[in-house]
Design an enzyme around this catalytic site. Structure first.
Site, mmCIF file in Angstrom:
data_model
loop_
_atom_site.group_PDB
_atom_site.id
_atom_site.type_symbol
_atom_site.label_atom_id
_atom_site.label_comp_id
_atom_site.label_asym_id
_atom_site.label_seq_id
_atom_site.Cartn_x
_atom_site.Cartn_y
_atom_site.Cartn_z
ATOM 1 N N GLU A 239 0.865 -1.182 0.000
ATOM 2 C CA GLU A 239 0.000 0.000 0.000
ATOM 3 C C GLU A 239 0.901 1.231 0.000
ATOM 4 O O GLU A 239 1.829 1.329 0.805
ATOM 5 C CB GLU A 239 -0.902 0.030 1.244
ATOM 6 C CG GLU A 239 -1.729 1.324 1.299
ATOM 7 C CD GLU A 239 -2.709 1.390 2.478
ATOM 8 O OE1 GLU A 239 -2.731 0.462 3.306
ATOM 9 O OE2 GLU A 239 -3.445 2.404 2.547
ATOM 10 N N ASN A 294 -4.408 4.902 -2.314
ATOM 11 C CA ASN A 294 -5.597 5.511 -1.683
ATOM 12 C C ASN A 294 -6.130 6.682 -2.502
ATOM 13 O O ASN A 294 -5.372 7.549 -2.921
ATOM 14 C CB ASN A 294 -5.240 6.047 -0.296
ATOM 15 C CG ASN A 294 -4.904 4.940 0.679
ATOM 16 O OD1 ASN A 294 -5.774 4.237 1.163
ATOM 17 N ND2 ASN A 294 -3.610 4.767 0.948
ATOM 18 N N GLU A 326 -7.878 2.073 -3.141
ATOM 19 C CA GLU A 326 -8.567 1.992 -1.846
ATOM 20 C C GLU A 326 -9.451 3.216 -1.655
ATOM 21 O O GLU A 326 -9.006 4.347 -1.812
ATOM 22 C CB GLU A 326 -7.551 1.923 -0.701
ATOM 23 C CG GLU A 326 -6.618 0.738 -0.824
ATOM 24 C CD GLU A 326 -5.803 0.475 0.431
ATOM 25 O OE1 GLU A 326 -6.077 1.105 1.479
ATOM 26 O OE2 GLU A 326 -4.884 -0.361 0.362
ATOM 27 N N ASP A 356 -11.869 0.505 2.064
ATOM 28 C CA ASP A 356 -10.903 0.719 3.147
ATOM 29 C C ASP A 356 -11.614 0.976 4.482
ATOM 30 O O ASP A 356 -12.771 1.399 4.500
ATOM 31 C CB ASP A 356 -10.057 1.956 2.776
ATOM 32 C CG ASP A 356 -8.726 1.983 3.489
ATOM 33 O OD1 ASP A 356 -8.467 1.098 4.317
ATOM 34 O OD2 ASP A 356 -7.938 2.910 3.211
ATOM 35 N N GLU A 413 -6.156 -5.045 8.622
ATOM 36 C CA GLU A 413 -5.191 -3.938 8.763
ATOM 37 C C GLU A 413 -4.669 -3.856 10.188
ATOM 38 O O GLU A 413 -5.353 -4.264 11.128
ATOM 39 C CB GLU A 413 -5.896 -2.613 8.492
ATOM 40 C CG GLU A 413 -6.274 -2.372 7.064
ATOM 41 C CD GLU A 413 -6.723 -0.922 6.884
ATOM 42 O OE1 GLU A 413 -5.978 -0.188 6.238
ATOM 43 O OE2 GLU A 413 -7.788 -0.548 7.391
HETATM 44 P P1 C2E Z 1 -5.158 4.158 5.852
HETATM 45 O O1 C2E Z 1 -5.414 4.166 4.387
HETATM 46 O O2 C2E Z 1 -6.088 3.357 6.696
HETATM 47 O O3 C2E Z 1 -3.674 3.680 6.041
HETATM 48 C C1 C2E Z 1 -3.245 2.805 7.050
HETATM 49 C C2 C2E Z 1 -2.667 3.586 8.175
HETATM 50 O O4 C2E Z 1 -2.404 2.707 9.251
HETATM 51 C C3 C2E Z 1 -1.318 4.202 7.812
HETATM 52 O O5 C2E Z 1 -1.203 5.407 8.550
HETATM 53 C C4 C2E Z 1 -0.344 3.175 8.342
HETATM 54 O O6 C2E Z 1 0.943 3.713 8.595
HETATM 55 C C5 C2E Z 1 -1.043 2.791 9.619
HETATM 56 N N1 C2E Z 1 -0.641 1.449 10.068
HETATM 57 C C6 C2E Z 1 -0.254 0.413 9.329
HETATM 58 N N2 C2E Z 1 0.012 -0.653 10.098
HETATM 59 C C7 C2E Z 1 -0.242 -0.297 11.369
HETATM 60 C C8 C2E Z 1 -0.181 -0.979 12.631
HETATM 61 O O7 C2E Z 1 0.184 -2.147 12.745
HETATM 62 N N3 C2E Z 1 -0.546 -0.260 13.728
HETATM 63 C C9 C2E Z 1 -0.951 1.018 13.656
HETATM 64 N N4 C2E Z 1 -1.295 1.634 14.763
HETATM 65 N N5 C2E Z 1 -1.028 1.700 12.484
HETATM 66 C C10 C2E Z 1 -0.678 1.044 11.349
HETATM 67 P P2 C2E Z 1 -0.686 6.719 7.872
HETATM 68 O O8 C2E Z 1 0.388 6.408 6.885
HETATM 69 O O9 C2E Z 1 -0.387 7.680 8.958
HETATM 70 O O10 C2E Z 1 -1.922 7.204 7.032
HETATM 71 C C11 C2E Z 1 -3.063 7.649 7.664
HETATM 72 C C12 C2E Z 1 -4.188 7.830 6.680
HETATM 73 O O11 C2E Z 1 -3.904 8.918 5.781
HETATM 74 C C13 C2E Z 1 -4.407 6.633 5.786
HETATM 75 O O12 C2E Z 1 -5.164 5.667 6.447
HETATM 76 C C14 C2E Z 1 -5.144 7.263 4.634
HETATM 77 O O13 C2E Z 1 -6.496 7.443 4.951
HETATM 78 C C15 C2E Z 1 -4.478 8.625 4.542
HETATM 79 N N6 C2E Z 1 -3.480 8.561 3.488
HETATM 80 C C16 C2E Z 1 -2.172 8.198 3.558
HETATM 81 N N7 C2E Z 1 -1.597 8.303 2.351
HETATM 82 C C17 C2E Z 1 -2.556 8.717 1.493
HETATM 83 C C18 C2E Z 1 -2.585 9.039 0.086
HETATM 84 O O14 C2E Z 1 -1.599 8.906 -0.633
HETATM 85 N N8 C2E Z 1 -3.780 9.479 -0.424
HETATM 86 C C19 C2E Z 1 -4.884 9.578 0.344
HETATM 87 N N9 C2E Z 1 -6.014 9.995 -0.242
HETATM 88 N N10 C2E Z 1 -4.894 9.308 1.653
HETATM 89 C C20 C2E Z 1 -3.742 8.881 2.220
HETATM 90 CA CA CA Z 2 -5.732 2.656 2.917
HETATM 91 CA CA CA Z 3 -7.318 1.670 6.296
#
Ligand code: C2E
Ligand code: CA
Ligand code: CA
Length: 471
Positions: A239, A294, A326, A356, A413
């Site tokens: 991802e 995403n 996603e 998602d 996830e």
């Molecule tokens: P998401 O799409 O649900 O992404 C998964 C989030 O969970 C990511 O946070 C990831 O780093 C985190 N994560 C993964 N494994 C674990 C785990 O084992 N434990 C915990 N506590 N967290 C875990 P991240 O990278 O901070 O991203 C947060 C949100 O920001 C994402 O949720 C998504 O909604 C958004 N996002 C990130 N990158 C993009 C992007 O390129 N475009 C868009 N539209 N949204 C993005």
């Molecule tokens: Ca996602």
């Molecule tokens: Ca997610």
């Protein structure tokens, strides 16, 4: 106590500020300053009054306040009891509030069910709060509409000159922010524009400006988190997660900057460069490994999104069948028709579409039936709960069974421990991602992973290459 109706729907003369009359006389008479329903001044009159006060306070630097309130759930009253009843309530509100305000204050109806106040002797935050509380109490008594009695409440926002702004427009803007903040807390709330709010706005502006520059300079990076087969630990795909580190602000979470880019109108530019970077990286992976990307809510109301994705894939000569998109349920809901079209267009060329954060939004089962998804990602809150809560296990099992029946794949996830991974296998879940298998990592790290794996026993086994789940 109930208050009598105004009958004529006009305010008695004693409630109309003399200075406003003067202002009216100064006008050329072509533009009305009076609201015909309540007899109060309108927005224009509120502005004139505020401008005059600002001019006076130039010599006498004492602060003053402006406020606004809107009636909670006014539209249903209008719809249910008719416009006349709605107008009657507005008139009664005008009467009551005018009577409750200090003598030198001005009340205006600025639009629909929204009223404005100019409060020359309300100097401090605590004074405004007190007035808000008093007016809220004034609303507590029912409104007598003749045939029926209706109860309504209002939500209030206030701000002070000169702290919140030096012009009417600035003050009005801050007052609206305070009202917006109050609304977020629920009906009948009161919010005064505070130093903390000012600080939050400044910080937001600072982040927005820095982000704008970072997007222009292509500084937003694509990081990748592995999605693995829970039985074999094989990496199935990655991802893409956006990352941004600013020299001054440090690391800013995508949960902060993605919504900001959406609101500021440059999410498309950001997404485009991120997608290009992600594809450039994915080229170096084995072609059985997918790239999951995403899309944000703003993109799901834009009918050109699917075309933009396809054009990018064509330009970069990347196989659409290796792409997963996603989307979240909440993102889809503001314009379900457009979202559906985008989903169908993407799927028509072989792109897989994932729902998602399943289990967080409204998670209506109908959604799974009405839209054509390929997979569902179970939100990490359920996975975290597996440790303490037996119910969570039942829910995950139910989701897996339901998805099985609908022909949908499932990805869990946020897997952080070996125990969670084991339980998920037991519950019938065969794919997952989380810190236990690998944290998001930069592009180079994913490429190095496969290069290193080329010499390993099992070329795609995450444990063999990353040492992240080696037990
Ligand atoms: P998401 O799409 O649900 O992404 C998964 C989030 O969970 C990511 O946070 C990831 O780093 C985190 N994560 C993964 N494994 C674990 C785990 O084992 N434990 C915990 N506590 N967290 C875990 P991240 O990278 O901070 O991203 C947060 C949100 O920001 C994402 O949720 C998504 O909604 C958004 N996002 C990130 N990158 C993009 C992007 O390129 N475009 C868009 N539209 N949204 C993005
Ligand atoms: Ca996602
Ligand atoms: Ca997610």
């Amino acid at each position: 106590m109930t208050y009598p109706g105004s009958g004529l729907g006009l305010l008695p003369d004693q409630y109309i500020d003399i200075s406003d009359r003067l202002i009216k006389n100064e006008e050329d008479g072509t533009k009305s300053l009076t609201d015909p329903i309540t007899g109060l001044g309108n927005l224009r009159r509120m502005k004139l009054k505020t401008d005059k006060l600002i001019e006076q306070r130039d010599e006498d630097p004492a602060p003053f306040s402006i406020g606004m309130f809107d009636i909670d759930r006014f539209r249903p009253i209008n719809d249910l009891f008719g416009r006349k009843a709605g107008d009657e309530i507005l008139s009664q509100v005008a009467l009551r509030i005018s009577a409750a305000l200090p003598e030198n204050a001005m009340l205006a109806r600025i639009s629909g069910d929204m009223f404005g106040m100019v409060l020359p002797t309300c100097f401090f935050e605590k004074d405004a709060l007190k007035i808000g509380e008093l007016l809220r109490d004034v609303f507590a008594a029912p409104f007598d509409l003749g045939e029926r009695i209706v109860r309504v409440s209002a939500t209030f926002g206030f701000c002070q000159y000169p702290f919140a702004g030096a012009t009417f427009d600035e003050l009005f803007d801050k007052c609206e922010s305070a009202l917006y903040q109050a609304r977020k807390r629920g009906a009948a709330s009161i919010q005064v524009y505070t130093h903390e709010m000012a600080q939050a706005v400044r910080q937001r502006t600072q982040i927005e400006q820095a982000l704008r520059k970072a997007v222009a300079a292509q500084e937003i990076e694509a990081w990748f988190q592995p999605v693995v087969n829970l039985h074999t630990k094989e990496v199935l795909g990655f991802e893409c997660l956006a990352r941004w580190t600013d020299a001054e602000l440090g690391e800013v979470s995508p949960a902060v900057f993605i919504p900001l880019a959406e609101q500021a109108g440059f999410i498309d530019a950001l997404t485009k460069q991120l997608f290009a970077k992600a594809i450039a990286c994915a080229r170096h992976w084995p072609d059985t490994v997918f790239l999951s990307f995403n899309l944000s809510s703003v993109q799901l109301v834009d009918p050109t999104t699917a075309l933009a994705v396809l054009l990018m894939l064509e330009k970069m000569e990347f196989d659409p069948r290796r792409i997963k998109i996603e989307i979240t349920e909440t993102a889809m809901m503001s314009d379900p028709q457009t979202a559906e079209r985008i989903i169908n267009d993407l799927r028509a060329v072989g792109i897989r579409v994932l729902l998602d954060d399943f289990g967080t939004g409204q998670s209506s089962l109908g959604r799974l039936r009405d839209f054509s998804f390929d997979k569902v990602k179970i939100d990490r809150s359920f996975i975290a709960a597996l440790d303490e809560d037996e119910q969570a296990g039942h829910i995950v099992r139910a989701i897996v069974n339901m998805c099985d029946a609908l022909g949908l794949g499932v990805i869990a996830e946020g897997i952080e421990t070996a125990e969670q991974a084991r339980k998920l296998v037991e519950l019938g879940c065969s794919a997952g991602q989380g810190y236990y298998f690998g944290r998001p990592a930069p592009a180079d790290a994913t490429i190095a992973l496969f290069e290193k794996a080329a010499g390993a026993r099992d070329p795609k086994c995450c444990s063999a290459i990353a040492g992240c789940c080696g037990d």
